[in-house]
Design a protein around this motif. Structure first.
Motif, PDB file in Angstrom:
ATOM      1  N   LEU A  93       0.672  -1.160  -0.006  1.00 37.69           N
ATOM      2  CA  LEU A  93      -0.161   0.015  -0.025  1.00 37.69           C
ATOM      3  C   LEU A  93       0.830   1.285   0.200  1.00 37.69           C
ATOM      4  O   LEU A  93       0.381   2.154  -0.631  1.00 37.69           O
ATOM      5  CB  LEU A  93      -0.936  -0.023   1.198  1.00 37.69           C
ATOM      6  CG  LEU A  93      -2.100   1.117   1.232  1.00 37.69           C
ATOM      7  CD1 LEU A  93      -2.848   0.969   0.046  1.00 37.69           C
ATOM      8  CD2 LEU A  93      -2.898   1.057   2.523  1.00 37.69           C
ATOM      9  N   SER A 112       2.284   1.694  -3.594  1.00 34.72           N
ATOM     10  CA  SER A 112       1.107   2.293  -4.560  1.00 34.72           C
ATOM     11  C   SER A 112       0.826   3.602  -4.406  1.00 34.72           C
ATOM     12  O   SER A 112       0.362   4.265  -5.210  1.00 34.72           O
ATOM     13  CB  SER A 112      -0.280   1.111  -4.274  1.00 34.72           C
ATOM     14  OG  SER A 112      -0.655   1.584  -3.231  1.00 34.72           O
ATOM     15  N   THR A 113       0.768   4.094  -3.291  1.00 31.06           N
ATOM     16  CA  THR A 113       0.606   5.766  -2.869  1.00 31.06           C
ATOM     17  C   THR A 113       1.986   6.433  -2.726  1.00 31.06           C
ATOM     18  O   THR A 113       1.796   7.362  -2.113  1.00 31.06           O
ATOM     19  CB  THR A 113      -0.317   5.694  -1.652  1.00 31.06           C
ATOM     20  OG1 THR A 113       0.674   5.235  -0.542  1.00 31.06           O
ATOM     21  CG2 THR A 113      -1.363   5.175  -1.820  1.00 31.06           C
ATOM     22  N   GLY A 150      -1.212  10.266  -2.599  1.00 32.66           N
ATOM     23  CA  GLY A 150      -2.299   9.268  -2.000  1.00 32.66           C
ATOM     24  C   GLY A 150      -1.986   9.468  -0.319  1.00 32.66           C
ATOM     25  O   GLY A 150      -0.971  10.123  -0.035  1.00 32.66           O
ATOM     26  N   THR A 151      -3.000   9.107   0.336  1.00 31.57           N
ATOM     27  CA  THR A 151      -3.000   9.164   1.894  1.00 31.57           C
ATOM     28  C   THR A 151      -3.479   7.794   2.221  1.00 31.57           C
ATOM     29  O   THR A 151      -3.943   7.235   1.986  1.00 31.57           O
ATOM     30  CB  THR A 151      -3.955  10.252   2.211  1.00 31.57           C
ATOM     31  OG1 THR A 151      -3.750  11.420   1.464  1.00 31.57           O
ATOM     32  CG2 THR A 151      -4.033  10.404   3.671  1.00 31.57           C
ATOM     33  N   ILE A 152      -2.692   7.592   3.443  1.00 35.14           N
ATOM     34  CA  ILE A 152      -2.970   6.254   4.270  1.00 35.14           C
ATOM     35  C   ILE A 152      -3.430   6.623   5.733  1.00 35.14           C
ATOM     36  O   ILE A 152      -2.493   7.472   6.265  1.00 35.14           O
ATOM     37  CB  ILE A 152      -1.872   5.440   4.226  1.00 35.14           C
ATOM     38  CG1 ILE A 152      -1.320   5.008   2.818  1.00 35.14           C
ATOM     39  CG2 ILE A 152      -2.064   4.044   4.906  1.00 35.14           C
ATOM     40  CD1 ILE A 152      -0.165   4.351   2.548  1.00 35.14           C
ATOM     41  N   TRP A 153      -4.338   6.111   6.132  1.00 34.50           N
ATOM     42  CA  TRP A 153      -4.707   6.200   7.548  1.00 34.50           C
ATOM     43  C   TRP A 153      -4.337   5.056   8.346  1.00 34.50           C
ATOM     44  O   TRP A 153      -4.880   3.968   7.897  1.00 34.50           O
ATOM     45  CB  TRP A 153      -6.160   6.696   7.589  1.00 34.50           C
ATOM     46  CG  TRP A 153      -6.617   8.009   7.196  1.00 34.50           C
ATOM     47  CD1 TRP A 153      -6.523   9.222   7.923  1.00 34.50           C
ATOM     48  CD2 TRP A 153      -6.936   8.319   5.946  1.00 34.50           C
ATOM     49  NE1 TRP A 153      -6.963  10.215   7.131  1.00 34.50           N
ATOM     50  CE2 TRP A 153      -7.339   9.757   5.736  1.00 34.50           C
ATOM     51  CE3 TRP A 153      -7.376   7.637   4.768  1.00 34.50           C
ATOM     52  CZ2 TRP A 153      -7.834  10.295   4.709  1.00 34.50           C
ATOM     53  CZ3 TRP A 153      -7.728   8.191   3.755  1.00 34.50           C
ATOM     54  CH2 TRP A 153      -8.039   9.865   3.682  1.00 34.50           C
ATOM     55  N   THR A 192      -6.513   2.133   6.013  1.00 36.16           N
ATOM     56  CA  THR A 192      -7.169   2.394   5.047  1.00 36.16           C
ATOM     57  C   THR A 192      -6.549   3.490   4.125  1.00 36.16           C
ATOM     58  O   THR A 192      -5.806   4.304   4.499  1.00 36.16           O
ATOM     59  CB  THR A 192      -8.652   2.426   5.462  1.00 36.16           C
ATOM     60  OG1 THR A 192      -9.335   2.734   4.180  1.00 36.16           O
ATOM     61  CG2 THR A 192      -8.681   3.856   6.282  1.00 36.16           C
ATOM     62  N   ASP A 193      -6.909   3.219   2.943  1.00 31.88           N
ATOM     63  CA  ASP A 193      -6.274   4.448   1.992  1.00 31.88           C
ATOM     64  C   ASP A 193      -7.772   5.275   1.527  1.00 31.88           C
ATOM     65  O   ASP A 193      -7.710   6.317   0.681  1.00 31.88           O
ATOM     66  CB  ASP A 193      -5.787   3.918   0.648  1.00 31.88           C
ATOM     67  CG  ASP A 193      -6.799   2.920  -0.102  1.00 31.88           C
ATOM     68  OD1 ASP A 193      -7.668   2.659   0.231  1.00 31.88           O
ATOM     69  OD2 ASP A 193      -6.298   2.739  -1.373  1.00 31.88           O
ATOM     70  N   LYS A 244     -10.338   4.359  -0.207  1.00 29.03           N
ATOM     71  CA  LYS A 244     -11.080   3.845  -0.824  1.00 29.03           C
ATOM     72  C   LYS A 244     -11.435   2.517  -0.962  1.00 29.03           C
ATOM     73  O   LYS A 244     -12.369   1.994  -0.241  1.00 29.03           O
ATOM     74  CB  LYS A 244     -10.295   4.176  -2.310  1.00 29.03           C
ATOM     75  CG  LYS A 244     -10.047   5.604  -2.413  1.00 29.03           C
ATOM     76  CD  LYS A 244      -9.176   5.790  -3.470  1.00 29.03           C
ATOM     77  CE  LYS A 244      -8.993   7.159  -3.719  1.00 29.03           C
ATOM     78  NZ  LYS A 244      -7.827   7.607  -4.491  1.00 29.03           N
ATOM     79  N   LYS A 297      -8.705  -1.760   2.989  1.00 26.12           N
ATOM     80  CA  LYS A 297      -9.056  -1.585   4.426  1.00 26.12           C
ATOM     81  C   LYS A 297      -8.705  -3.024   4.981  1.00 26.12           C
ATOM     82  O   LYS A 297      -8.992  -4.222   4.425  1.00 26.12           O
ATOM     83  CB  LYS A 297     -10.427  -1.705   4.572  1.00 26.12           C
ATOM     84  CG  LYS A 297     -11.202  -0.224   4.319  1.00 26.12           C
ATOM     85  CD  LYS A 297     -12.614   0.049   4.506  1.00 26.12           C
ATOM     86  CE  LYS A 297     -12.971   1.377   4.404  1.00 26.12           C
ATOM     87  NZ  LYS A 297     -14.349   1.389   4.437  1.00 26.12           N
TER      88      LYS A 297
END
Length: 161
Positions: free
Chosen positions: A16, A19-20, A24-27, A60-61, A63, A66
């Protein structure tokens, strides 16, 4: 949300991050897992203090990706070392802070504080040559006193909160 084991979680998290990498953002959510299947009641006497709870880490991203993992207390050190190494290797794309602008703002603030601390000197004759210069100094001294009053009121309001 998909619950996976620790190693699969770290692999999916690495994928992940890749890919970002450009955009992009990752939480990431990290919390103690206290759910036993029924309602949890908090006890005031603290008699349940010896119980060890597992940790839940969610990702989660925003989208479609998850997933989460449950980490037991005995596996926590091993997971933290692998998780920390993954985070360090993945944070290379972050922008550095603009320290030049921060330094400039700090210098401006220091100058402003220094000007507030220094008194305005009023000298020169009341009449005759240099009268206008003295009037400007008097006006600056009044403005300086007013500025000090406003700063004192701000500090007082800040201490009340």
């Amino acid at each position: 949300m998909q619950l996976v084991d620790n190693n699969a979680f770290l692999q999916q998290l690495g994928a992940l991050f890749e890919s970002t990498k450009d955009k992009g953002t990752i939480w990431l959510t990290y919390k103690r897992l206290t759910h036993d299947g029924d309602d949890t009641v908090m006890k005031e006497d603290g008699s349940d203090g010896s119980r060890e709870y597992p940790c839940l880490v969610r990702v989660t991203d925003g989208k479609k990706a998850k997933f989460s993992t449950k980490i037991l207390s005995i596996d926590l050190d091993k997971f933290h070392s692998a998780y920390g190494a993954l985070l360090k290797s993945s944070m290379t794309a972050l922008r550095k802070r603009d320290k030049k602008r921060e330094k400039q703002r700090a210098e401006q603030l220091a100058k402003r504080k220094q000007r507030m601390a220094d008194p305005v000197v009023v000298d020169g004759p009341k009449r005759g040559n240099g009268r206008r210069k003295r009037q400007r100094q008097v006006k600056a001294a009044l403005k300086h006193a007013e500025m000090k009053e406003r700063a004192a009121k701000r500090e007082e309001a800040r201490t009340k909160q």
